[in-house]
Design a protein around this motif. Structure first.
Motif, PDB file in Angstrom:
ATOM      1  N   UNK A  33       0.655  -1.104   0.174  1.00 40.82           N
ATOM      2  CA  UNK A  33      -0.246  -0.098   0.066  1.00 40.82           C
ATOM      3  C   UNK A  33       0.927   1.273   0.054  1.00 40.82           C
ATOM      4  N   UNK A  34       0.068   2.679   0.729  1.00 44.69           N
ATOM      5  CA  UNK A  34       1.309   3.596  -0.011  1.00 44.69           C
ATOM      6  C   UNK A  34       1.029   4.823   1.038  1.00 44.69           C
ATOM      7  N   UNK A  35       2.275   4.008   1.938  1.00 47.29           N
ATOM      8  CA  UNK A  35       2.120   5.245   3.129  1.00 47.29           C
ATOM      9  C   UNK A  35       0.932   5.073   4.078  1.00 47.29           C
ATOM     10  N   UNK A  36       0.703   3.780   4.057  1.00 46.10           N
ATOM     11  CA  UNK A  36      -0.300   3.621   4.537  1.00 46.10           C
ATOM     12  C   UNK A  36      -0.951   3.668   6.735  1.00 46.10           C
ATOM     13  N   UNK A  37       0.440   3.694   6.984  1.00 46.43           N
ATOM     14  CA  UNK A  37       0.416   3.560   8.136  1.00 46.43           C
ATOM     15  C   UNK A  37       0.183   4.975   8.862  1.00 46.43           C
ATOM     16  N   UNK A  38      -1.012   5.173   9.612  1.00 44.82           N
ATOM     17  CA  UNK A  38      -1.351   6.669  10.208  1.00 44.82           C
ATOM     18  C   UNK A  38      -0.116   7.170  11.047  1.00 44.82           C
ATOM     19  N   UNK A  39       0.659   6.196  11.697  1.00 45.71           N
ATOM     20  CA  UNK A  39       1.653   6.607  12.746  1.00 45.71           C
ATOM     21  C   UNK A  39       2.507   8.054  11.742  1.00 45.71           C
ATOM     22  N   UNK A  40       3.012   6.256  11.182  1.00 49.63           N
ATOM     23  CA  UNK A  40       4.526   6.693  10.660  1.00 49.63           C
ATOM     24  C   UNK A  40       4.707   7.240   9.280  1.00 49.63           C
ATOM     25  N   UNK A  41       3.870   6.862   8.082  1.00 46.31           N
ATOM     26  CA  UNK A  41       3.579   7.244   6.969  1.00 46.31           C
ATOM     27  C   UNK A  41       4.593   6.274   6.075  1.00 46.31           C
ATOM     28  N   UNK A  42       4.379   4.857   6.675  1.00 52.24           N
ATOM     29  CA  UNK A  42       5.315   3.907   6.244  1.00 52.24           C
ATOM     30  C   UNK A  42       4.227   3.023   5.741  1.00 52.24           C
ATOM     31  N   UNK A  43       5.096   2.374   4.429  1.00 51.23           N
ATOM     32  CA  UNK A  43       3.580   1.235   3.537  1.00 51.23           C
ATOM     33  C   UNK A  43       3.609  -0.234   4.159  1.00 51.23           C
ATOM     34  N   UNK A  44       2.593  -0.266   3.948  1.00 49.07           N
ATOM     35  CA  UNK A  44       2.733  -2.074   4.006  1.00 49.07           C
ATOM     36  C   UNK A  44       2.953  -2.930   3.274  1.00 49.07           C
ATOM     37  N   UNK A  45       3.902  -3.798   3.157  1.00 45.73           N
ATOM     38  CA  UNK A  45       4.201  -4.676   1.972  1.00 45.73           C
ATOM     39  C   UNK A  45       3.749  -6.023   2.806  1.00 45.73           C
ATOM     40  N   UNK A  46       3.758  -6.847   1.020  1.00 45.53           N
ATOM     41  CA  UNK A  46       3.311  -8.678   1.114  1.00 45.53           C
ATOM     42  C   UNK A  46       3.520  -8.986   0.156  1.00 45.53           C
ATOM     43  N   UNK A  47       3.629  -9.978   0.377  1.00 43.58           N
ATOM     44  CA  UNK A  47       4.698 -11.505  -1.055  1.00 43.58           C
ATOM     45  C   UNK A  47       3.332 -12.301  -0.742  1.00 43.58           C
TER      46      UNK A  47
ATOM     47  N   UNK B 226       3.972 -21.914  -0.452  1.00 45.79           N
ATOM     48  CA  UNK B 226       5.016 -21.998   0.121  1.00 45.79           C
ATOM     49  C   UNK B 226       5.676 -20.951   0.964  1.00 45.79           C
ATOM     50  N   UNK B 227       5.577 -20.356   0.909  1.00 39.04           N
ATOM     51  CA  UNK B 227       5.866 -18.382   1.061  1.00 39.04           C
ATOM     52  C   UNK B 227       5.171 -17.480   1.351  1.00 39.04           C
ATOM     53  N   UNK B 228       5.063 -16.428   2.374  1.00 40.53           N
ATOM     54  CA  UNK B 228       4.462 -15.593   2.160  1.00 40.53           C
ATOM     55  C   UNK B 228       4.665 -14.131   3.739  1.00 40.53           C
ATOM     56  N   UNK B 229       4.173 -13.302   3.472  1.00 34.39           N
ATOM     57  CA  UNK B 229       4.884 -12.346   4.421  1.00 34.39           C
ATOM     58  C   UNK B 229       3.640 -11.063   4.330  1.00 34.39           C
ATOM     59  N   UNK B 230       3.434 -10.404   5.298  1.00 36.33           N
ATOM     60  CA  UNK B 230       3.130  -8.882   5.233  1.00 36.33           C
ATOM     61  C   UNK B 230       3.600  -8.205   6.422  1.00 36.33           C
ATOM     62  N   UNK B 231       4.237  -7.456   6.197  1.00 39.76           N
ATOM     63  CA  UNK B 231       5.145  -6.488   6.977  1.00 39.76           C
ATOM     64  C   UNK B 231       4.897  -4.918   7.274  1.00 39.76           C
ATOM     65  N   UNK B 232       5.358  -4.215   7.659  1.00 42.95           N
ATOM     66  CA  UNK B 232       5.342  -2.581   7.842  1.00 42.95           C
ATOM     67  C   UNK B 232       6.941  -2.926   7.222  1.00 42.95           C
ATOM     68  N   UNK B 233       7.220  -1.632   5.908  1.00 42.25           N
ATOM     69  CA  UNK B 233       8.024  -1.204   5.470  1.00 42.25           C
ATOM     70  C   UNK B 233       8.977  -0.744   6.576  1.00 42.25           C
ATOM     71  N   UNK B 234      10.330  -0.571   6.636  1.00 39.37           N
ATOM     72  CA  UNK B 234      11.448  -0.125   7.329  1.00 39.37           C
ATOM     73  C   UNK B 234      11.224   1.248   6.538  1.00 39.37           C
ATOM     74  N   UNK B 235      12.470   2.471   7.126  1.00 43.30           N
ATOM     75  CA  UNK B 235      12.851   3.276   6.648  1.00 43.30           C
ATOM     76  C   UNK B 235      14.057   3.340   7.098  1.00 43.30           C
ATOM     77  N   UNK B 236      15.354   4.779   6.307  1.00 44.95           N
ATOM     78  CA  UNK B 236      16.456   5.074   6.493  1.00 44.95           C
ATOM     79  C   UNK B 236      16.561   5.836   7.109  1.00 44.95           C
TER      80      UNK B 236
END
Length: 292
Positions: A163-177, A186-196
């Protein structure tokens, strides 16, 4: 310990070698392991945690709760400041941990669990409501598990999205695969992306590249453009890579990044091979062979 091999003779040889070295007993075909039920089907294995889910509902006093159709609603993501702090977060931590174990065979609740686990440090009443919503979904789907299909040709298909900057607190995106081997997830993930948090420094021994990073003017004779930027184009041209479009209605990774309407959620859940025992589905490959 679970052992598996491509040939029966090889498996028997491994078991014999283990028995020669250790005091082990061959228990035969696996049926239950660490709370996971294993059922052999006509075309593979069906893994489920039905008993675990039922015990969890009983332990939390929600065995008779009213079930809901999906594990997460379609509203915006909950903020860390919504609602009021829980007086005692112990039950929240315990329940979240127990439900997290259920995602081993239930990728359909991975996104919902990712969202509640974001608030483990300071859970509030709205976050507890989200947890109970997941339990209400589990109540009506305890019979579901994940089907692993036998395959003759190992083809890998992967979907990814964010998603695009979906977190209301950090504006980070949630990525999934999600990754399929043949038609088996065989593999899956749902994770809030980290930032530098600080500036990244890159050292480069090519002064032209340094200049171009500051003044990105295209020059047809710049070798890095030809080698790097056009690398994918070259692979497409020689047929080693195909880039195709996958419509949003077939982008399976969406189920790991946001709450979906029930009809679309059910469709994606079926495509993830989350089903009852011995029901043939074809994962993402059934609807599209494109990567997302």
């Amino acid at each position: 310990m679970i052992l598996s091999a491509s040939l029966t003779g090889l498996l028997q040889h491994i078991v014999k070698r283990l028995q020669d070295a250790f005091k082990v007993k061959d228990m035969g075909h696996v049926h239950h392991f660490l709370g996971i039920g294993v059922r052999r089907t006509s075309n593979g294995f069906f893994l489920s945690q039905t008993q675990y889910a039922e015990d969890l509902l009983e332990r939390t006093g929600m065995a008779n709760c009213k079930f809901v159709a999906t594990p997460a609603d379609t509203k915006g993501k909950a903020s860390a400041t919504d609602g009021t702090l829980l007086d005692d977060a112990t039950s929240y931590w315990s329940l979240a941990g127990a439900l997290q174990y259920l995602t081993i065979t239930r990728p359909d609740i991975a996104y919902a669990m990712q969202q509640v686990c974001l608030h483990m440090h300071a859970p509030r009443d709205v976050h507890l409501t989200m947890l109970k919503h997941i339990l209400r979904y589990v109540k009506g789907t305890t019979h579901l598990g994940i089907q692993l299909h036998a395959i003759s040709s190992p083809t890998i298909t992967a979907y990814s999205d964010a998603d695009w900057a979906g977190c209301p607190d950090t504006r980070r995106s949630t990525s999934g695969f999600c990754v399929f081997l043949g038609s088996s997830l065989i593999s899956w993930s749902s994770k809030r992306q980290t930032t530098v948090p600080t500036t990244t420094v890159a050292f480069c021994d090519n002064i032209s590249s340094v200049y171009m990073s500051r003044n990105p003017v295209h020059h047809r004779r710049t070798k890095h453009i030809g080698l790097d930027i056009h690398f994918v184009r070259e692979k497409v041209a020689i047929g080693e890579l195909r880039v195709t479009h996958v419509p949003s209605a077939r982008q399976l990774a969406d189920v790991f990044t946001k709450g979906l309407p029930s009809a679309l959620f059910f469709d994606f859940r079926d495509s993830l091979s989350v089903t009852t025992a011995d029901v043939d589905t074809a994962g993402g490959c059934q609807r599209s062979t494109a990567n997302g």
